[in-house]
Every structure is written in C-alpha cells, then in structure tokens.
Enzyme design. Structure first.
Site, short mmCIF file in Angstrom:
data_model
loop_
_atom_site.label_atom_id
_atom_site.label_comp_id
_atom_site.label_asym_id
_atom_site.label_seq_id
_atom_site.Cartn_x
_atom_site.Cartn_y
_atom_site.Cartn_z
N GLU A 165 39.03 61.67 46.47
CA GLU A 165 39.39 61.90 47.88
C GLU A 165 38.92 63.26 48.36
OE1 GLU A 165 39.88 61.26 51.20
OE2 GLU A 165 41.25 59.76 50.40
N ASP A 209 36.13 63.97 51.29
CA ASP A 209 36.47 64.67 52.53
C ASP A 209 35.58 65.89 52.76
OD1 ASP A 209 38.43 62.80 52.87
OD2 ASP A 209 40.10 64.09 52.29
N SER A 221 39.97 56.78 54.92
CA SER A 221 39.79 58.19 54.58
C SER A 221 38.32 58.57 54.61
CB SER A 221 40.39 58.49 53.20
OG SER A 221 39.78 57.68 52.23
#
Length: 606
Positions: free
Chosen positions: A325, A329, A525
């Site tokens: 993650e 990002d 995400s």
C-alpha cells in the site's frame, strides 16, 4: 425525645451506680457534669463529621449519555474487567461553534461565494472549535472532585485525555467496563454498553471514548487487493512498459494518457501533497527509484519524498518490510504529480485517539501545523457501523477544520462493493467510513474496457451513509439517481444519506515495484492517489497564478460535472445483490466519473 427524657430522669435522681462491692452515691452535680462532658464530646465528633462531609464532593445527578442496546455482532462478554487495569479515556468537549465553522467552510469552498478561496488561518479555525471556558471549567471541576487530571490532546483543546483504573472509570461514569472478545479473531477489548455523565455537564461534554465504540476486529485496513488472476512477481529488467494503455498493466504513462495529465514539472515549492501511512506500511525509497527508472524516464530517478511521523511511526527502508500500500501510494503520487513536493506521513501504533487507530491523530497533527499540505490522500478505511455516531461526527468535524484551512482531503471509498470496506456478509448495504462524511472527497475505482475507455470496477464501494444526511452540493444529482433507480434494492440502504463516492479513477492492475520486483495491484487505493495528484497539479497552476489552492473539493466538483468522463457501465455487487449500477450522471459506483485534467483546470480558472 425518649433519650432526652431518660437523661433528664437520671440527672435528677439519687440512685446508686453499680460499682461492684464498693458502691458509692452519685450526686446530681457529678451526674450533670459527666453528661455535659459526654454531650460536648459527641457534638465535637458530629461537628468533625459534618466538616468532613462538606469537604467531600456532593453526589451529582447522573444521566445516561450513550448506550448500546446489544453487544455488537461478533463480540461476546467474557468476564468482568480487572478493577486495577488502567484504561486511557478521552473526552470530547462541546465545541464553541461547529455549525459556524461548517458555514465558513462552505463559504470558502463554493465557487460562487464571495469568500471563495479565502481559507481560514489556524487561529481562526480554533476560535470556532475551542470549547468555551465555561465548558472547560465545568468538566475539569468534575474531574478534580474525582481526583483526576486531564491533558489536552488536540490543538484547540476540544479533546482531553486521562488514564484511570477500571474501578475508577466505573465509578466516574456509572459504567460497567467488561472484557468483550471477538469470537472470530480472538481480539479482546474492555468496553461498556452504557455510561453516564453528570446531568449538569450536558452541553459541555460531547462524548467519552473508548466506551461504547468497539474496536474494528480487523483493524483499519488498506483498501487494496491483488488482481483476480494469480500475481506473478516479475524481475524489473525483463518487463518492457506498454506504449499504450493495456489491461495487462496500468502504468503512469497510461494514467497520464487517460486523463490528459501533463508531465511538465510543477514549480511551486509551497504546494504540498501528503500521503497517509498506517499499520506499519513503509514506503521504500529504493523501490521508488526503480519505479521512476522504469516508468518515468523523463524524471530524475533520485526524486524522493519527505517523511513525517507521529504516534511512534517510522519508515523502515529494509526491502522485505516495504509495504504494498505505501509503495503504491508513493509511486502514484511522486510518479503522477510531477515535481509536486510529496510527504509520507507515517502513523505508528501509539494511538492517542483509541479505536480510531490514528485517523483523528493525523488530522490533529496537521491542524497543529502552520502550513498543512494542500492535499491529503488516504487509502485506508472501515465500515461506518464500526464506530459510534457521536465519534464519527467528531472525526468528520475534524475534516471540516482541515478543509477550512485549505486542504483537500481524499479517501479511497473501499473495496467491498455495497458490502463495505472489504467484501463481507450482509443483509443490508454497508456504507464505509469516512466516505459517509460530507466534508471529504470519496474516490471510487474504474477499470479499462478498451485502450481508452473505462467501466466501473466491481469492487468499488459506494452507497449512502446511515449517519450523515445528503449535503446540498449533491442533492440534485442524488435525487436524479434515486428517481431512475426506482424500487431496486428498496429497504437495503438509506435513501436520505450522504451519497458516495464523489469521483473515481483507474484502479485495476496498476504496475508497482515492491522489494525490487514488479507486481500488479487493484483497489480504490490506486484511485485516490491518482486523483489527489490531479488536484495537486491544478493547485500548482493556481499558486503560480497567485490564486489559492482548491481546498475542500466537493462543491467545486459537483458544480462542474462536465469536467469528468462519465462512466455508464458496471456495478458493485454485494450482500447477495448486484449492488448499484453505473449510469449516466452521478452514481454510487463511480461518482461523477473520472477526471479530465484540462476541463478541471479550466473550471478552476487557470
């Protein structure tokens, strides 16, 4: 009166006191003096007891403040809590003028407002938020009576905290703190099903936490998943990026092509893009370097990001600890928002906000800064029903504060379709949090349906909040959608709730590099950092033109629906239904659609 008559009789008699074998007569004078001495002693004792009673706090009238009818699903009460166990409690004091701050937020965020773009200073926001001195004094006086000293934990002083044993917490709040266990995960929590506060503190004390809010047994989760096909991790040098968009792997070049995002570097050094990091997800700099070398050959591969930490956060650079993650990002902010200063904000596990697991802490951290970032993207979330309505409202109000300061707050909407943040069993649709809060921007996901066209990603969470009503900026489009929906899914969602997501972006099979190897990922995400990058690049142009950044986005976005590519196919199944369907105009799968950079830039006036 019976005692007085007996004493009087004894005082006037000439009887003998039994002293064994040597009786002696007792005179009336001796008897009276003896009785007087005893009465004086008793009066002194009574006086002392009365003084002691005055020194102790008087019993306050208590009233139930929050309660649950039943134990939350999945939890069972297993035992009484050890009375000596220390628990950390937080009190939210009633803010001075939260509605006034909401009005101020809309005034600076609505394009046709005379105050549009005139964001508030730290001090101006705190005037709305700081509790009245009367509230501070009233709550602290109560705590002092109970031998408790609290410490402020928010910039405006509207949150205070203290630690006490369970026995003290029970007495203080007329509660029954017990040990509850989540049957599936074994996670334990000390909670109560109700608590009370002094009646005279109503209007001064908003809530006490954690009390009736049970922990999310699965914790705050990144809204990310691997592609449906088996993930094949590939060596970087053996992969040649596609020259055009391909469903086999989405790259920065594809994202730029889809949305018309320029590769020209940003120029403003005061423009900031913050990336939230939780649950020990670490952003690896070596992976970013490799990503830029592979996919952004026009950029310096030494381009990196700044780091901020709170709650004991860190950012290990050990390759094996690189987080999927966190790497995603960072790679799709640094790699899309060309030249924009990016900061990774790592939140550790020493939470000050209890079961909010750092979500409030990071906002309070940024509110404490003189110049918070103009954009904040977060790819984590949970189901709305995992926290109390009062606590959700407190966090939502914190977004109002940061938005009024000029920060655009974006969250991934979730990856469970209508079944919540992650797909789960349900009879009625599960809205996610904080997407239900009206004062942030919720981002759903799409996938390629050709080299240039998109359809809704089936996992894209969307729906309607059970806590927050429909805000005015989206009322017209939501009404239109509900009319077209008719009776479909009737009774499974709140037709009067704040609707989400607001917008969307590509979120299926994005190429990233983790621990030196290439892999694909799916999730909303993926979409949130991409949309955040679009906004950051627009902010750069605004700042260069001497204008303010966009700040709270939603009134601007809904005022400009033509600045989006409308996604009209796909749905988000869950709860044994097909969920909602994407359609013409706004829908609870892809929102207004995906961004058209040039159109959004023009709408922003640059």
């Amino acid at each position: 009166m019976m005692m007085a008559r007996q004493l009087y009789k004894r005082a006037g008699s000439s009887t003998y006191n039994d002293q064994g074998s040597n009786p002696r007569p007792i005179s009336s004078r001796d008897t009276i003096l003896s009785l007087v001495d005893k009465m004086v002693s008793r009066l002194l004792i009574l006086s002392a007891l009365f003084s002691l009673a005055l020194a102790k706090p008087h019993a306050r009238s208590m009233t139930v403040h929050e309660s649950l009818e039943d134990i939350p699903s999945g939890f069972v009460k297993t035992s009484a809590a050890d009375p000596d166990t220390q628990i950390k409690l937080r009190i939210a004091l009633v803010q001075s003028d939260p509605n006034g701050l909401i009005d101020a937020l809309y005034a600076v965020s609505t394009p046709d407002s005379a105050s549009y773009g005139e964001h508030l200073t730290k001090e101006e926001v705190e005037k709305f938020v700081a509790p009245s001195q009367e509230s501070v004094d009233a709550v602290n006086a109560w705590l002092k009576e109970e031998g408790v000293t609290a410490t402020p934990i928010s910039p405006a002083g509207d949150w205070i905290s203290f630690s006490v044993p369970v026995s003290k917490a029970n007495a203080l709040l007329d509660a029954d703190f017990s040990v509850f266990t989540h049957a599936e995960t074994g996670k334990e929590a000390i909670r109560t099903l109700s608590y009370s506060i002094p009646a005279d503190l109503q209007g001064h004390l908003d809530l006490v936490h954690p009390t009736i809010t049970f922990p999310n047994p699965y914790g705050v989760r990144p809204v990310i998943s691997t592609p449906s096909q088996k993930v094949i991790r590939r060596e970087i040098d053996k992969v040649v990026p596609d020259a055009t968009c391909s469903s086999s792997g989405i790259t920065p070049a594809c994202v730029q092509s889809l949305y018309g995002i320029p590769s020209t570097p940003a120029t403003s050094k005061t423009n900031g893009l913050g990336v939230s990091g939780f649950i020990d997800q670490f952003a690896n700099k070596a992976d970013l370097t490799s990503f830029l070398k592979k996919f952004r050959t026009d950029m310096s591969s030494s381009t990196t990001f700044a780091l901020q930490t709170l709650d004991g956060g860190s950012n290990s650079q050990t390759g094996s600890q690189a987080g999927v993650e966190a790497d995603l990002d960072i790679q799709y902010t640094v790699g899309i928002a060309t030249g924009v200063p990016v900061t990774f904000i790592s939140v550790g596990d020493d939470f000050q906000d209890g079961d909010l697991e750092g979500f409030l802490d990071i906002i309070n951290f940024l509110l404490g800064e003189s110049n918070p970032p103009q954009v904040l993207t977060t790819s984590y979330g949970q189901n709305e029903n995992t926290i109390s309505r009062a606590l959700a409202n407190q966090l939502c109000n914190a977004y109002v504060q940061l938005g009024a300061r000029g920060t655009s707050i974006l969250f991934a909407s979730g990856d469970g379709g209508v079944a919540g943040s992650q797909s789960s069993s349900c009879k009625t649709f599960l809205p996610t949090f904080p997407s239900g809060c009206p004062f942030m921007t919720s981002v759903g996901a799409t996938q390629l349906s050709g080299t240039t066209s998109e359809t809704a990603a089936s996992f894209s969470s969307g729906g309607f909040s059970n806590y927050f009503g429909i805000p005015s900026y989206q009322s017209a489009v939501v009404e239109s959608y509900l009319t077209s929906l008719g009776s479909t899914n009737k009774g499974k969602f709140n037709t009067s709730g704040r609707a989400f997501p607001d917008v969307s972006a590509i979120g299926v099979n994005l190429e990233i590099i983790v621990d030196g190897e290439l892999e694909g990922v799916d999730g909303t995400s993926c979409a949130s950092p991409i949309f955040a990058s679009v906004i950051s690049l627009i902010n750069d142009r605004l700042i260069a033109a001497g204008k303010s950044s966009l700040g709270f986005l939603n009134p601007f976005l809904y005022a400009n629906p033509s600045a989006f590519r409308d996604i009209t196919s796909g749905d988000n199944p869950g709860c044994n239904t097909n969920g909602f369907s994407a359609t013409t105009g706004w829908d609870p799968v892809t929102g207004l659609g995906t961004p058209n950079f040039a159109a959004l830039l023009a709408a922003a006036g640059v």
